[in-house]
Design a protein around this motif. Structure first.
Motif, short mmCIF file in Angstrom:
data_model
loop_
_atom_site.label_atom_id
_atom_site.label_comp_id
_atom_site.label_asym_id
_atom_site.label_seq_id
_atom_site.Cartn_x
_atom_site.Cartn_y
_atom_site.Cartn_z
N VAL A 35 0.85 -1.19 0.00
CA VAL A 35 0.00 0.00 0.00
C VAL A 35 0.89 1.25 0.00
CG1 VAL A 35 -0.35 0.02 2.52
CG2 VAL A 35 -2.06 0.98 1.03
N ASP A 57 -2.32 2.62 -4.78
CA ASP A 57 -1.76 3.96 -4.56
C ASP A 57 -2.60 4.97 -5.34
OD1 ASP A 57 0.07 6.34 -4.83
OD2 ASP A 57 1.48 4.98 -3.85
N PRO A 58 -2.83 6.16 -4.78
CA PRO A 58 -3.58 7.18 -5.54
C PRO A 58 -2.83 7.62 -6.80
CG PRO A 58 -2.82 8.08 -3.42
CD PRO A 58 -2.53 6.60 -3.41
N LEU A 59 -1.52 7.38 -6.84
CA LEU A 59 -0.71 7.75 -8.02
C LEU A 59 -1.21 7.02 -9.28
CD1 LEU A 59 2.00 9.22 -8.93
CD2 LEU A 59 3.10 7.01 -8.60
N PHE A 159 -6.39 8.43 11.16
CA PHE A 159 -6.02 7.88 9.85
C PHE A 159 -5.10 6.66 10.05
CE2 PHE A 159 -3.12 7.41 6.29
CZ PHE A 159 -3.95 7.53 5.18
C1 LIG Z 1 7.19 8.47 -0.06
S1 LIG Z 1 6.24 7.57 -1.23
C2 LIG Z 1 6.79 5.91 -0.89
C3 LIG Z 1 6.74 5.04 -2.12
C4 LIG Z 1 7.15 3.58 -1.87
N1 LIG Z 1 6.36 2.94 -0.86
C5 LIG Z 1 8.60 3.48 -1.50
O1 LIG Z 1 8.92 3.21 -0.32
O2 LIG Z 1 9.45 3.68 -2.37
C6 LIG Z 1 4.62 7.61 -0.50
C7 LIG Z 1 3.55 7.00 -1.39
O3 LIG Z 1 2.31 6.99 -0.68
C8 LIG Z 1 1.26 7.30 -1.58
N2 LIG Z 1 0.10 7.76 -0.81
C9 LIG Z 1 -0.18 9.01 -0.38
N3 LIG Z 1 -1.34 9.02 0.30
C10 LIG Z 1 -1.81 7.74 0.30
C11 LIG Z 1 -2.97 7.10 0.85
N4 LIG Z 1 -3.88 7.78 1.54
N5 LIG Z 1 -3.10 5.78 0.66
C12 LIG Z 1 -2.17 5.06 -0.04
N6 LIG Z 1 -1.07 5.61 -0.57
C13 LIG Z 1 -0.89 6.93 -0.40
C14 LIG Z 1 1.86 8.33 -2.50
O4 LIG Z 1 1.14 8.45 -3.71
C15 LIG Z 1 3.28 7.80 -2.68
O5 LIG Z 1 3.36 6.93 -3.78
#
Ligand SMILES: C[S@@+](CC[C@H](N)C(=O)[O-])C[C@H]1O[C@@H](n2cnc3c(N)ncnc32)[C@H](O)[C@@H]1O
Length: 226
Positions: A35, A57-59, A159
């Motif tokens: 996630v 992921d929202p991305l 959250f």
């Molecule tokens: C700092 S990045 C980390 C990416 C990956 N997990 C890594 O460690 O390389 C944080 C990720 O969380 C996602 N994100 C933000 N809000 C979120 C939510 N409410 N639920 C799930 N993912 C979310 C973002 O889109 C982003 O891809």
């Protein structure tokens, strides 16, 4: 979520393995939910090795081209930030900022190359905590890397608890890394979240891991359904 508010930055499967103490002997039907995996190459690399991984992921509402363009746009800014904040990191995993940026770009290239196929196969799903668009509680393991606890200035206590209850409804076990915020301090929400999880019948343990990059970030939270 607007694309211009997103800073895509993704880690590799080798980093995930050390952050989460993943020591699978055999995948043997194991189902993993990642996630907030964003543009990490964990899903691409592990699916190639035969692991059943789904990332949410929202991305993933954006196209490959949009994500690739945004990565290109934010990389110089990330590089400047890393130079400015270099003393918050331990430069062993990566020799210096240039080596780190190369590694991140390589992981994100691997993700981008897999994204179309992975979306078609249902491995990249658009969704967001605390409520994921997944019905079936069929996962063995859920992973949250660099989202929960790290952004405790943006995501509140409720959250965190709702998200981890949801993850442990979907998976028999969840692991979260790190448990510190971006300043490297243990998250203000860690203790209350653990207490809430235990009260809801989950079993929590804090475990040291070998992965070291951000100073202070060397512990993982493991949560099991009882
Ligand atoms: C700092 S990045 C980390 C990416 C990956 N997990 C890594 O460690 O390389 C944080 C990720 O969380 C996602 N994100 C933000 N809000 C979120 C939510 N409410 N639920 C799930 N993912 C979310 C973002 O889109 C982003 O891809």
């Amino acid at each position: 979520m607007e694309l211009k508010s997103v800073v895509p930055w993704g880690r590799s499967a080798a980093e995930y393995k050390r952050m989460f103490k993943l020591e699978f002997e055999t995948f043997d039907g194991l189902k993993v939910l990642g996630v907030g995996d964003g543009p990490a190459s964990f899903n691409a690399e592990m699916s190639r090795s035969g692991l059943d991984v789904v990332s949410v992921d929202p991305l993933y509402q954006f196209s490959r081209e949009e994500i690739a363009a945004r990565i290109k746009e934010v990389t110089p800014w990330m590089e400047t930030q890393l130079f400015e904040l270099a003393d918050q990191y331990i430069w062993e995993e990566f020799e210096d900022v240039a080596a780190l940026v190369r590694a991140r770009l390589s992981s994100m290239d691997t993700f981008l190359a897999d994204y179309h196929a992975g979306k078609k196969q249902g491995r990249y799903i658009y969704g967001a905590l605390p409520k994921l668009p997944i019905e079936s509680a069929s996962f063995d393991l859920a992973l949250s890397s660099h989202l929960l606890f790290l952004y405790d200035d943006m995501l509140d206590q409720e959250f965190h608890l709702r998200s981890l209850l949801a993850l442990t409804d979907l998976a028999a076990e969840a692991r979260v890394f790190p448990i510190v915020n971006r300043q490297g301090e243990v998250s203000q929400f860690l203790n209350a979240t653990i207490q809430g999880l235990e009260e809801a019948g989950r079993k929590c343990s804090l475990e040291r891991v070998e992965y070291r990059f951000q100073k202070g970030a060397d512990m993982m939270l493991r949560i099991n359904r009882r």
